[in-house]
Motif scaffolding. Structure first.
Motif, PDB file in Angstrom:
ATOM      1  N   LYS A   1       0.822  -1.212   0.000  1.00 63.63           N
ATOM      2  CA  LYS A   1       0.000   0.000   0.000  1.00 63.63           C
ATOM      3  C   LYS A   1       0.855   1.261   0.000  1.00 63.63           C
ATOM      4  CE  LYS A   1      -4.123  -1.652   2.377  1.00 63.63           C
ATOM      5  NZ  LYS A   1      -4.973  -1.448   3.545  1.00 63.63           N
ATOM      6  N   MET A   2       1.767   1.354   0.962  1.00 61.70           N
ATOM      7  CA  MET A   2       2.576   2.563   1.131  1.00 61.70           C
ATOM      8  C   MET A   2       3.743   2.244   2.039  1.00 61.70           C
ATOM      9  SD  MET A   2       0.193   4.691   3.786  1.00 61.70           S
ATOM     10  CE  MET A   2      -1.358   3.863   3.523  1.00 61.70           C
TER      11      MET A   2
ATOM     12  N   ASP B   1       5.156   5.924  -1.996  1.00 59.37           N
ATOM     13  CA  ASP B   1       4.097   5.121  -2.586  1.00 59.37           C
ATOM     14  C   ASP B   1       4.649   3.790  -3.093  1.00 59.37           C
ATOM     15  OD1 ASP B   1       5.569   6.055  -4.696  1.00 59.37           O
ATOM     16  OD2 ASP B   1       3.872   6.821  -5.846  1.00 59.37           O
ATOM     17  N   THR B   2       3.789   2.997  -3.690  1.00 59.85           N
ATOM     18  CA  THR B   2       4.199   1.664  -4.155  1.00 59.85           C
ATOM     19  C   THR B   2       5.225   1.739  -5.278  1.00 59.85           C
ATOM     20  OG1 THR B   2       2.294   1.590  -5.637  1.00 59.85           O
ATOM     21  CG2 THR B   2       2.038   0.578  -3.484  1.00 59.85           C
ATOM     22  N   LYS B   3       5.129   2.748  -6.132  1.00 56.55           N
ATOM     23  CA  LYS B   3       6.094   2.886  -7.225  1.00 56.55           C
ATOM     24  C   LYS B   3       7.500   3.096  -6.683  1.00 56.55           C
ATOM     25  CE  LYS B   3       2.865   4.682 -10.611  1.00 56.55           C
ATOM     26  NZ  LYS B   3       2.464   5.820 -11.440  1.00 56.55           N
TER      27      LYS B   3
END
Length: 160
Positions: free
Chosen positions: A105-106, A115-117
């Protein structure tokens, strides 16, 4: 759960979160206890801790640790450790193998909400051991070439 138990959990998590450089929040809905336990066992040698905590308790502990900006919904599992690269690699690999049941998720890496990226990008970086291997290869390169040149010179003189 009594109020004193909740306070104790918050205090221990606050200490753990303050000492860690990387914290990840993931969704584990649909995973079996066996799968979660195998994940815990796999990441323990890396110094990574995995725990399911109530969102309110985790939120309080993270705020006490100085990790503000994380919001929680639904089921969450908290994963934290010192090395953000090994943590990102471990959770990314587990997420790939879990067929959508384990979702990143984070995270909170070195004081910033990510964030996930970002976590996926960090997971593709070489680990500490790989970087040390690359550095050692660069350092030993000139000596290796020198030894090879001396060996070629020796062979050339033996032929003459």
């Amino acid at each position: 759960m009594t109020k004193s138990e909740k306070t104790q959990i918050i205090e221990s998590l606050t200490i753990e979160f303050k000492e860690s450089n990387a914290i990840a929040v993931c969704d584990y809905k649909g995973l079996s206890v066996k799968d979660l336990e195998s994940f815990r066992v796999a990441v323990r040698p890396l110094g990574i801790k995995v725990q399911v905590v109530k969102n309110t308790l985790a939120s309080i502990a993270l705020k006490n640790a100085g990790a503000d900006g994380l919001e929680f919904r639904d089921t969450n599992i908290f994963i934290w450790g010192e090395d953000q690269i090994s943590l990102a690699k471990a959770i990314s690999k587990f997420a790939e193998n879990s067929a959508g049941k384990f979702v990143i998720k984070m995270g909170f890496f070195e004081g910033n909400v990510v964030d996930t990226k970002h976590i996926e990008l960090v997971s593709k970086m070489p680990s500490r051991d790989e970087l040390l291997g690359m550095l050692l290869s660069v350092w030993t390169g000139p000596a290796r070439y020198f030894v090879t040149a001396l060996d070629n010179l020796r062979k050339q003189k033996e032929e003459n």
